[in-house]
Design a protein around this motif. Structure first.
Motif, mmCIF file in Angstrom:
data_model
loop_
_atom_site.group_PDB
_atom_site.id
_atom_site.type_symbol
_atom_site.label_atom_id
_atom_site.label_comp_id
_atom_site.label_asym_id
_atom_site.label_seq_id
_atom_site.Cartn_x
_atom_site.Cartn_y
_atom_site.Cartn_z
ATOM 1 N N ARG A 1 0.756 -1.097 0.144
ATOM 2 C CA ARG A 1 0.031 0.035 -0.024
ATOM 3 C C ARG A 1 0.861 1.194 0.129
ATOM 4 N N GLY A 2 0.161 2.189 -0.412
ATOM 5 C CA GLY A 2 1.158 3.666 -0.568
ATOM 6 C C GLY A 2 0.370 4.820 -0.558
ATOM 7 N N SER A 3 1.202 5.870 -0.772
ATOM 8 C CA SER A 3 0.748 7.094 -1.032
ATOM 9 C C SER A 3 1.400 8.049 -1.879
ATOM 10 N N CYS A 4 1.047 8.919 -2.701
ATOM 11 C CA CYS A 4 1.422 9.661 -3.782
ATOM 12 C C CYS A 4 1.101 11.313 -3.617
ATOM 13 N N GLU A 5 2.143 12.300 -3.708
ATOM 14 C CA GLU A 5 1.679 13.370 -3.891
ATOM 15 C C GLU A 5 2.268 14.155 -5.205
ATOM 16 N N VAL A 6 1.461 14.668 -5.920
ATOM 17 C CA VAL A 6 1.748 15.152 -7.171
ATOM 18 C C VAL A 6 1.348 16.791 -7.277
ATOM 19 N N ASP A 7 2.475 17.594 -7.429
ATOM 20 C CA ASP A 7 2.393 18.882 -7.369
ATOM 21 C C ASP A 7 2.031 19.321 -8.469
ATOM 22 N N LEU A 8 1.247 20.680 -8.520
ATOM 23 C CA LEU A 8 0.773 21.300 -9.630
ATOM 24 C C LEU A 8 1.206 22.824 -9.699
ATOM 25 N N THR A 9 2.109 23.164 -10.419
ATOM 26 C CA THR A 9 2.811 24.305 -10.320
ATOM 27 C C THR A 9 2.419 25.253 -11.514
ATOM 28 N N PRO A 10 2.609 26.660 -11.396
ATOM 29 C CA PRO A 10 2.398 27.232 -12.538
ATOM 30 C C PRO A 10 3.540 27.226 -13.449
ATOM 31 N N ARG A 11 3.287 27.073 -14.801
ATOM 32 C CA ARG A 11 4.360 27.078 -15.878
ATOM 33 C C ARG A 11 4.928 28.672 -15.827
ATOM 34 N N ASP A 12 6.218 28.422 -15.657
ATOM 35 C CA ASP A 12 6.986 29.622 -15.763
ATOM 36 C C ASP A 12 7.911 29.974 -16.987
ATOM 37 N N PRO A 13 7.250 30.774 -17.789
ATOM 38 C CA PRO A 13 7.880 30.928 -19.292
ATOM 39 C C PRO A 13 9.240 31.478 -19.299
ATOM 40 N N GLN A 14 9.784 31.999 -18.279
ATOM 41 C CA GLN A 14 10.911 32.754 -18.018
ATOM 42 C C GLN A 14 11.815 32.047 -17.120
ATOM 43 N N ALA A 15 11.805 30.883 -16.701
ATOM 44 C CA ALA A 15 12.590 29.872 -16.002
ATOM 45 C C ALA A 15 13.885 29.686 -16.650
ATOM 46 N N PRO A 16 14.737 29.881 -15.830
ATOM 47 C CA PRO A 16 16.353 29.747 -16.552
ATOM 48 C C PRO A 16 16.515 28.623 -17.016
ATOM 49 N N ALA A 17 17.081 28.584 -18.191
ATOM 50 C CA ALA A 17 17.499 27.215 -18.951
ATOM 51 C C ALA A 17 18.646 26.900 -18.285
ATOM 52 N N ARG A 18 18.446 25.267 -18.510
ATOM 53 C CA ARG A 18 19.657 24.644 -18.189
ATOM 54 C C ARG A 18 20.199 23.899 -19.322
ATOM 55 N N SER A 19 21.488 23.993 -19.646
ATOM 56 C CA SER A 19 21.961 22.937 -20.774
ATOM 57 C C SER A 19 22.309 21.743 -20.374
ATOM 58 N N VAL A 20 22.216 21.012 -21.445
ATOM 59 C CA VAL A 20 22.497 19.484 -21.103
ATOM 60 C C VAL A 20 23.977 19.478 -20.678
ATOM 61 N N HIS A 21 24.551 18.600 -19.591
ATOM 62 C CA HIS A 21 25.765 18.583 -19.332
ATOM 63 C C HIS A 21 26.783 18.078 -20.292
ATOM 64 N N ARG A 22 27.922 18.582 -20.232
ATOM 65 C CA ARG A 22 28.809 18.113 -21.111
ATOM 66 C C ARG A 22 30.169 17.568 -20.244
ATOM 67 N N TYR A 23 30.337 16.437 -20.168
ATOM 68 C CA TYR A 23 31.452 15.859 -19.304
ATOM 69 C C TYR A 23 33.053 15.981 -19.811
ATOM 70 N N ASP A 24 33.860 16.552 -18.851
ATOM 71 C CA ASP A 24 35.328 16.830 -19.393
ATOM 72 C C ASP A 24 35.817 15.386 -19.119
ATOM 73 N N ASP A 25 37.154 15.473 -19.454
ATOM 74 C CA ASP A 25 38.167 14.257 -19.284
ATOM 75 C C ASP A 25 38.128 13.658 -18.062
ATOM 76 N N THR A 26 38.326 14.798 -16.980
ATOM 77 C CA THR A 26 38.536 14.356 -15.696
ATOM 78 C C THR A 26 37.005 13.648 -15.117
ATOM 79 N N GLU A 27 35.993 13.889 -15.586
ATOM 80 C CA GLU A 27 34.691 13.378 -14.944
ATOM 81 C C GLU A 27 34.575 12.084 -15.663
ATOM 82 N N VAL A 28 34.804 11.915 -16.826
ATOM 83 C CA VAL A 28 34.592 10.523 -17.503
ATOM 84 C C VAL A 28 35.573 9.672 -16.987
#
Length: 407
Positions: free
Chosen positions: A161-188
């Motif tokens: 058995r269980g429970s769940c919470e789904v949050d409904l939030t206003p869409r923010d058209p000016q939310a800061p974009a986050r680019s897809v992460h690029r891994y450098d040689d050290t991270e790889v």
């Protein structure tokens, strides 16, 4: 229904939209979730295999029939989180979110199991919406929350058995974009080393309760970088129907809350849930890129617990709070720490030796994605874990501050 009007919000229009939604949506409480379809109906080898492949679980207890037959369970099992493939309880109430300018996100999921899931078990699930409430976050921004309860049955007998919470939030058209992460040689180099030296599942080596201690830490499991293939495989692992063209169109006609106009093609009958997989439309779900669904993240936390505890133990409960999305290209590092250790009795008087394992998942930017608490029953020397668990638990000696109402 409640709506906190005492907190001042910086967005009056959003406040009004949330208040209207809560008033209009009052009818959904107490009804079965209209937007959650049944998935698989049996823990067959193929269904379990799809599930473990989607999470990268290498535990032979969930992959090898012969190994399972030789284990203490005398059969191959399905991972505890497999119940999500039976029915995923992430309902947003079937509400017309697009009309209110809202997006939905699974924020918290809690499941409690009474027994293991054995190969071939027939399973059913039922999701009921229990409430729709309005809130403000710490910054004064309004949001609504749909809460639901889920029950899973085996042969008509409660399994989880269980429970769940789904949050409904206003869409923010000016939310800061986050680019897809690029891994450098050290991270790889670091990540390759982690993957190649990762500790295998504990398996048949019992982890005894008396040998654990508060503050003890577990291994680190690395997942990702998240690929499109992994996102697609989860669609099949989750067990929900995937319909083509005309069938999907007819199905959406009965779920107006799921329909929106595709912002790229202007097709008016498009499923907003597809935004989680589509880089061209991810912004309609408030995402910078395609992202892992909440069920996948919950399942990864469950995998960490079973990886740590071994075959002889039992995952009694898992609560996962999702604090930010894991988007395309992100990696996830899971770590665990024992935060409590106690004994408890169930309603049949059986004693269980339990620990609380806090599981944290952070991305490659060191941002917390998951914050989880798992209750695990461990064996003792000469004393196996007794299943099924009969009802709720009470810590020996009575409720404590850590367990105010039982476990």
């Amino acid at each position: 229904m409640t709506y906190d009007t005492q907190t001042r919000s910086a967005a009056p229009a959003a406040d009004a939209a949330i208040a209207e939604l809560v008033r209009a949506g009052g009818r959904i409480a107490g009804h079965l979730a209209p937007d959650v379809e049944p998935g698989v109906g049996v823990a067959s080898w193929i269904n379990v295999s799809r599930f473990v492949e989607a999470t990268g679980d290498e535990n032979p207890l969930y992959t090898d029939v012969q190994y399972g037959a030789g284990s203490v369970h005398h059969t191959m099992l399905a991972p505890p989180a497999f119940v999500l493939a039976v029915r995923m309880p992430d309902s947003s109430g079937g509400l017309d979110l697009d009309r209110h300018g809202l997006v939905d996100t699974l924020s918290t999921l809690r499941l409690t199991w009474n027994d293991t899931i054995r190969l071939g078990d027939p399973l059913t699930g039922r999701v009921e919406i229990t409430g729709l409430t309005g809130h403000h976050d710490g910054a004064g921004r309004p949001f609504a929350r749909v809460t639901s309860a889920v029950d899973y049955l085996r042969h008509g007998v409660p399994l989880a058995r269980g429970s769940c919470e789904v949050d409904l939030t206003p869409r923010d058209p000016q939310a800061p974009a986050r680019s897809v992460h690029r891994y450098d040689d050290t991270e790889v180099e670091r990540m390759v080393h982690e993957l190649e030296t990762e500790e295998p599942p504990r398996g048949g080596r019992p982890r005894f309760w008396s040998d654990t201690a508060v503050g003890e830490t577990g291994p680190t499991l690395l997942k990702g970088p998240l690929s499109l293939a992994e996102l697609m495989v989860w669609v099949f692992a989750e067990g929900r129907p995937v319909r083509a063209g005309n069938l999907h169109h007819d199905h959406l006609a009965d779920l107006p809350g799921r329909q929106i106009t595709n912002p790229v093609t202007d097709w008016p009958a498009w499923d907003r849930a597809d935004a989680w997989l589509d880089s061209a439309t991810a912004h309609t779900a408030g995402l910078p890129a395609p992202a892992a669904r909440g069920g996948l993240l919950f399942s990864l936390a469950g995998q960490y617990a079973t990886h740590w505890m071994g075959d002889d133990a039992f995952l009694r409960r898992l609560e996962a709070r999702i604090t930010r999305p894991l988007v395309y290209g992100d990696a996830l590092r899971l770590t665990g720490t024992v935060t409590d250790r106690y004994t408890a009795t169930d309603e049949a008087g059986r004693r269980h030796h339990a620990v609380t394992l806090r599981i944290t998942g952070v991305n490659q930017r060191y941002e917390t994605v998951l914050d989880c608490a798992a209750t695990v029953f461990l064996p003792e020397r000469g004393r196996m874990v007794t299943l099924p668990v009969a009802g709720g638990l009470t810590p020996v000696g009575g409720p404590s501050p850590d367990h105010p109402g039982g476990v």
